[in-house]
Design an enzyme around this catalytic site. Structure first.
Site, PDB file in Angstrom:
ATOM      1  N   ILE A 121      -5.946  -0.879 -44.610  1.00 32.96           N
ATOM      2  CA  ILE A 121      -4.907   0.150 -44.646  1.00 32.96           C
ATOM      3  C   ILE A 121      -3.554  -0.434 -45.048  1.00 32.96           C
ATOM      4  O   ILE A 121      -2.535   0.246 -44.974  1.00 32.96           O
ATOM      5  CB  ILE A 121      -4.779   0.852 -43.278  1.00 32.96           C
ATOM      6  CG1 ILE A 121      -4.450  -0.146 -42.175  1.00 32.96           C
ATOM      7  CG2 ILE A 121      -6.053   1.611 -42.945  1.00 32.96           C
ATOM      8  CD1 ILE A 121      -4.174   0.488 -40.810  1.00 32.96           C
ATOM      9  N   ASP A 122      -3.547  -1.702 -45.494  1.00 33.37           N
ATOM     10  CA  ASP A 122      -2.281  -2.354 -45.817  1.00 33.37           C
ATOM     11  C   ASP A 122      -1.803  -2.093 -47.241  1.00 33.37           C
ATOM     12  O   ASP A 122      -0.680  -2.429 -47.592  1.00 33.37           O
ATOM     13  CB  ASP A 122      -2.367  -3.859 -45.567  1.00 33.37           C
ATOM     14  CG  ASP A 122      -3.592  -4.499 -46.213  1.00 33.37           C
ATOM     15  OD1 ASP A 122      -4.093  -3.957 -47.223  1.00 33.37           O
ATOM     16  OD2 ASP A 122      -4.062  -5.534 -45.688  1.00 33.37           O
ATOM     17  N   HIS A 130      -9.953   4.140 -45.498  1.00 29.70           N
ATOM     18  CA  HIS A 130      -9.271   4.444 -44.237  1.00 29.70           C
ATOM     19  C   HIS A 130      -7.813   4.796 -44.442  1.00 29.70           C
ATOM     20  O   HIS A 130      -7.021   4.778 -43.496  1.00 29.70           O
ATOM     21  CB  HIS A 130      -9.409   3.272 -43.267  1.00 29.70           C
ATOM     22  CG  HIS A 130     -10.806   3.110 -42.754  1.00 29.70           C
ATOM     23  ND1 HIS A 130     -11.229   1.976 -42.082  1.00 29.70           N
ATOM     24  CD2 HIS A 130     -11.882   3.929 -42.803  1.00 29.70           C
ATOM     25  CE1 HIS A 130     -12.509   2.111 -41.749  1.00 29.70           C
ATOM     26  NE2 HIS A 130     -12.920   3.284 -42.182  1.00 29.70           N
ATOM     27  N   CYS A 185       7.602  16.512 -37.481  1.00 30.52           N
ATOM     28  CA  CYS A 185       7.680  17.309 -38.705  1.00 30.52           C
ATOM     29  C   CYS A 185       9.044  17.979 -38.803  1.00 30.52           C
ATOM     30  O   CYS A 185       9.596  18.459 -37.800  1.00 30.52           O
ATOM     31  CB  CYS A 185       6.575  18.363 -38.706  1.00 30.52           C
ATOM     32  SG  CYS A 185       6.539  19.400 -40.194  1.00 30.52           S
ATOM     33  N   GLY A 201     -15.116 -10.647 -48.072  1.00 30.61           N
ATOM     34  CA  GLY A 201     -14.385 -10.715 -46.823  1.00 30.61           C
ATOM     35  C   GLY A 201     -14.646  -9.588 -45.854  1.00 30.61           C
ATOM     36  O   GLY A 201     -13.718  -8.905 -45.430  1.00 30.61           O
ATOM     37  N   THR A 202     -15.885  -9.376 -45.468  1.00 30.90           N
ATOM     38  CA  THR A 202     -16.208  -8.262 -44.588  1.00 30.90           C
ATOM     39  C   THR A 202     -17.394  -8.587 -43.684  1.00 30.90           C
ATOM     40  O   THR A 202     -18.246  -9.406 -44.034  1.00 30.90           O
ATOM     41  CB  THR A 202     -16.534  -6.997 -45.415  1.00 30.90           C
ATOM     42  OG1 THR A 202     -16.910  -5.935 -44.536  1.00 30.90           O
ATOM     43  CG2 THR A 202     -17.658  -7.259 -46.402  1.00 30.90           C
ATOM     44  N   GLU A 222     -19.874 -15.767 -44.131  1.00 28.26           N
ATOM     45  CA  GLU A 222     -21.221 -15.701 -43.575  1.00 28.26           C
ATOM     46  C   GLU A 222     -22.007 -14.603 -44.258  1.00 28.26           C
ATOM     47  O   GLU A 222     -21.435 -13.666 -44.823  1.00 28.26           O
ATOM     48  CB  GLU A 222     -21.172 -15.453 -42.062  1.00 28.26           C
ATOM     49  CG  GLU A 222     -20.430 -14.185 -41.686  1.00 28.26           C
ATOM     50  CD  GLU A 222     -20.228 -14.045 -40.189  1.00 28.26           C
ATOM     51  OE1 GLU A 222     -20.606 -14.965 -39.454  1.00 28.26           O
ATOM     52  OE2 GLU A 222     -19.700 -13.000 -39.767  1.00 28.26           O
TER      53      GLU A 222
END
Length: 249
Positions: free
Chosen positions: A75-76, A93, A132, A175-176, A202
């Protein structure tokens, strides 16, 4: 491509539809309190780190006409910050570039939302969620990211059913842990002729070194990408992208 490189944040428990509960403001502030932003560089939407070599590799693939889509659970927004076209990135996401009201769904300025949540220069707003600005609404505003219990964007499922999976001839997973579904199931949706490359510390998911269509590059993502670009003669192009990105300290 499935990219979860350098994930250091996760979807938080926002509490579903409890928009009017008094504690939601504090909870939203607490959940996002660790997402610090450099005040010197507003181009970096979340976190202290700029895009890595791995993020720049995705941009390089697009520049060479080889990127169909990048699916990311991050989310970055670092893929877009690295220069990858937003239309090529499926941020499963969500992201912090925009925000919206949880009640009326009106759009809200993403930077303003960020500053309120992170208490930029306003002690009174500490731990509070933005509200809001539409007349008679006053609903809670949150960044356009997917919190725990919320559904993924409909675009994600449209892409899974579209041509992305059928036309893919190389799937790169980087990377997951491949543990968060439905994104973790992407390697199972591609066509049977597609080669699958895992760049990871891995083995994860159904990747198998004994499977002739699976290739495994073990180790740190940036190190592996650097070696891969050296092998293909792309290292200079990779660093040209990387060096052009503003760095924060």
């Amino acid at each position: 491509m499935v990219d979860d490189t350098d994930v250091n944040t996760a979807a938080a428990d926002y509490g579903g539809a409890r928009n009017e509960c008094d504690d939601v403001d504090a909870r939203l502030g607490d959940e996002l309190a660790s997402l610090r932003i450099s005040e010197e560089d507003e181009d970096v939407p979340v976190g202290k780190s700029p895009p890595t070599l791995t993020h720049c590799f995705i941009k390089l693939l697009e520049d060479k006409g080889m990127l169909r889509r990048c699916f990311t659970q991050n989310i970055d927004g670092l893929e877009v910050l690295a220069g990858v076209s937003a239309t090529r990135v499926m941020e499963c996401h969500g992201h912090f570039r925009t925000a919206s009201c949880t009640r009326c769904h009106a759009s809200f300025d993403g930077i303003k939302c960020r500053d309120i949540i992170l208490n930029t220069g306003n002690e009174k707003s500490k731990g509070k969620a933005p509200r809001c600005e539409r007349e008679k609404c006053n609903g809670i505003v949150k960044p356009d990211i997917v919190f725990f219990g919320e559904g993924l964007p409909s675009e994600f499922f449209s892409l899974l059913k579209g041509g992305d999976m059928d036309d893919c001839d190389l799937l790169i997973v980087m990377g997951t842990s491949l543990q968060v579904f439905p994104v973790a199931a992407i390697p199972e949706h591609i066509n049977n002729e597609c080669t699958r490359l895992l760049v990871n510390r891995e083995l994860v998911g159904t990747f198998d070194e004994n499977n002739p269509r699976d290739i495994y590059l073990a180790g740190d993502c940036d190190d592996s990408i650097r070696k891969l670009c050296q092998m293909t003669g792309w290292e200079q192009d990779l660093y040209k992208i990387y060096n052009a990105i503003p760095k924060t300290g």
